[in-house]
Design a protein around this motif. Structure first.
Motif, short mmCIF file in Angstrom:
data_model
loop_
_atom_site.label_atom_id
_atom_site.label_comp_id
_atom_site.label_asym_id
_atom_site.label_seq_id
_atom_site.Cartn_x
_atom_site.Cartn_y
_atom_site.Cartn_z
N GLN A 26 0.85 -1.18 0.00
CA GLN A 26 0.00 0.00 0.00
C GLN A 26 0.89 1.24 0.00
OE1 GLN A 26 -3.52 0.72 -0.01
NE2 GLN A 26 -2.54 2.70 -0.32
N GLN A 27 0.89 1.98 -1.09
CA GLN A 27 1.71 3.19 -1.14
C GLN A 27 1.23 4.19 -0.10
OE1 GLN A 27 1.95 4.79 -5.17
NE2 GLN A 27 4.08 4.11 -5.23
N THR A 28 2.19 4.86 0.52
CA THR A 28 1.88 5.78 1.62
C THR A 28 2.78 7.00 1.54
OG1 THR A 28 1.27 3.90 3.04
CG2 THR A 28 1.75 6.00 4.13
N ILE A 29 2.21 8.17 1.78
CA ILE A 29 3.00 9.39 1.94
C ILE A 29 3.26 9.57 3.43
CG2 ILE A 29 3.05 11.89 1.67
CD1 ILE A 29 1.33 11.61 -0.79
N ALA A 30 4.54 9.72 3.79
CA ALA A 30 4.92 9.82 5.20
C ALA A 30 5.61 11.15 5.47
CB ALA A 30 5.82 8.66 5.59
N PHE A 31 5.09 11.89 6.44
CA PHE A 31 5.70 13.15 6.88
C PHE A 31 6.36 12.91 8.24
CE2 PHE A 31 2.33 14.47 4.05
CZ PHE A 31 2.84 15.57 3.38
N GLU A 32 7.64 13.24 8.34
CA GLU A 32 8.30 13.25 9.65
C GLU A 32 7.85 14.53 10.37
OE1 GLU A 32 10.31 11.01 11.04
OE2 GLU A 32 10.29 9.64 9.33
N THR A 33 7.32 14.39 11.57
CA THR A 33 6.71 15.54 12.25
C THR A 33 7.35 15.78 13.61
OG1 THR A 33 4.99 14.19 13.30
CG2 THR A 33 4.51 15.09 11.11
N LEU A 34 7.17 17.00 14.08
CA LEU A 34 7.55 17.39 15.44
C LEU A 34 6.35 18.08 16.08
CD1 LEU A 34 11.13 18.90 14.86
CD2 LEU A 34 10.58 16.65 15.80
N LEU A 35 6.06 17.71 17.31
CA LEU A 35 4.95 18.31 18.04
C LEU A 35 5.48 18.84 19.36
CD1 LEU A 35 1.91 18.86 18.44
CD2 LEU A 35 1.72 16.57 19.44
N THR A 36 5.36 20.14 19.57
CA THR A 36 5.84 20.78 20.80
C THR A 36 4.65 21.18 21.65
OG1 THR A 36 7.80 21.64 19.67
CG2 THR A 36 7.20 22.66 21.76
N LEU A 37 4.62 20.67 22.88
CA LEU A 37 3.55 20.98 23.82
C LEU A 37 4.16 21.53 25.10
CD1 LEU A 37 1.30 17.80 23.42
CD2 LEU A 37 0.89 20.07 22.46
N ALA A 38 3.48 22.51 25.68
CA ALA A 38 3.95 23.10 26.92
C ALA A 38 3.36 22.35 28.11
CB ALA A 38 3.55 24.58 26.99
N ASN A 39 4.14 22.25 29.18
CA ASN A 39 3.66 21.70 30.43
C ASN A 39 4.23 22.52 31.58
OD1 ASN A 39 6.33 20.74 30.89
ND2 ASN A 39 5.88 18.90 29.69
N ARG A 40 3.98 22.10 32.79
CA ARG A 40 4.41 22.92 33.94
C ARG A 40 5.92 22.95 34.09
NH1 ARG A 40 2.80 19.23 39.21
NH2 ARG A 40 3.73 17.26 38.50
N PHE A 41 6.62 22.03 33.44
CA PHE A 41 8.08 22.00 33.54
C PHE A 41 8.75 22.72 32.37
CE2 PHE A 41 6.55 18.03 35.55
CZ PHE A 41 6.93 18.32 36.86
N GLY A 42 7.97 23.17 31.40
CA GLY A 42 8.54 23.84 30.24
C GLY A 42 7.84 23.39 28.98
N ALA A 43 8.61 22.92 28.01
CA ALA A 43 8.05 22.46 26.74
C ALA A 43 8.71 21.14 26.36
CB ALA A 43 8.26 23.50 25.65
N ARG A 44 7.93 20.28 25.75
CA ARG A 44 8.45 18.98 25.32
C ARG A 44 8.14 18.79 23.84
NH1 ARG A 44 5.93 13.44 27.55
NH2 ARG A 44 4.26 14.17 26.19
N THR A 45 9.13 18.39 23.09
CA THR A 45 8.97 18.15 21.66
C THR A 45 9.01 16.65 21.39
OG1 THR A 45 9.96 20.27 21.06
CG2 THR A 45 9.91 18.58 19.36
N THR A 46 8.00 16.17 20.69
CA THR A 46 7.90 14.75 20.38
C THR A 46 7.98 14.55 18.87
OG1 THR A 46 6.47 14.39 22.30
CG2 THR A 46 6.50 12.66 20.63
N ALA A 47 8.85 13.66 18.45
CA ALA A 47 8.97 13.33 17.03
C ALA A 47 7.93 12.27 16.68
CB ALA A 47 10.38 12.82 16.72
N GLY A 48 7.30 12.43 15.54
CA GLY A 48 6.29 11.48 15.12
C GLY A 48 6.25 11.36 13.61
#
Length: 257
Positions: free
Chosen positions: A167-189
């Motif tokens: 099954q052909q698929t288009i894939a985007f490497e993503t980064l999601l940055t969310l703030a929390n009480r300790f600062g900010a966390r970036t998650t790769a997806g």
């Protein structure tokens, strides 16, 4: 930066019309609570516990509600414009059988650890007619789910490629940055979108376009900052209104002492 793990948040937006109505209801309820709190203070001649709670608990929703309502109202306009074909660079329908095959491959890859959880998950029941995938210059609408595709912002992509296989698929490497009480966390997806077997040419055009965007060779949305300026022009009166409300409440409280 964190990578992988179970997906607990998706950057996709679904049903902005319903979200808009919910925000409007919350905003009206918050404003009503503030009004009742003011009336209660006037009748009592002083601030009471009840009036303080009515106003204090409603201030934040009264500020955020209109801004979120505008955001989702804007989302309904974006949905409609994409569905009308404005700025569309690729469009195809993935059959129900192709969606099922894609979901199986995605599930196996995530379970074996060979792929991070997908930002987009197919519905449990795919319509017999399949799902429509529409790529605009800076976004994608997959069925009823919208993803902004930008190289800046809290949710952004860094690269795009075509995954070949059953099954052909288009894939985007993503980064999601969310703030929390300790600062900010970036998650790769990764955001993986199925491609119809009859849409190879459209899919190739999409990958080429977003590869150029990732390389900063083209601007996907030249009006990006103009829209932010318009948002600021809307937010400013709301903030001024809240400040004015504070002065009014202060004068009422001062007059009742």
């Amino acid at each position: 930066m964190q990578r992988g793990g179970a997906k607990v948040f998706s950057a996709g937006i679904r049903n902005p019309g319903l979200s808009f109505l919910i925000c409007v209801v919350i905003t009206l309820a918050a404003l009503g609570s503030i009004a009742f709190g003011v009336i209660e203070m006037q009748m009592a001649g002083r601030e009471t516990l009840g009036s303080g709670l009515k106003i204090g608990l409603a201030i934040l929703p009264a500020i955020i509600g209109p801004l979120m309502a505008w955001n989702f109202w804007w989302g309904t306009k974006v949905f409609a414009s994409i569905q009308r074909g404005e700025n569309v660079i690729g469009r195809w329908t993935v059959t129900a059988a192709e969606v099922a095959e894609f979901a199986d491959i995605d599930k196996v890859g995530s379970a074996q650890g060979s792929a991070v959880p997908n930002e987009w998950s197919p519905s449990r029941e795919t319509p017999p007619s399949g799902i429509e995938v529409i790529f605009a210059k800076d976004a994608v609408l997959v069925g009823d789910t919208y993803f902004a595709l930008s190289i800046t912002g809290p949710f952004r992509f860094t690269s795009v490629r075509m995954l070949s296989g059953r099954q052909q698929t288009i894939a985007f490497e993503t980064l999601l940055t969310l703030a929390n009480r300790f600062g900010a966390r970036t998650t790769a997806g990764e955001l993986r979108i199925p491609v119809s077997r009859a849409a190879c040419a459209d899919a190739g055009r999409v990958v080429t376009h977003f590869s150029c965007v990732a390389a900063r060779e083209i601007a996907a949305n030249p009006d990006f900052y103009r829209s932010r300026i318009r948002f600021g022009m809307l937010a400013a009166p709301v903030c001024f209104a809240v400040a004015a409300l504070g002065f009014v409440l202060r004068s009422i409280l001062g007059g009742s002492e």
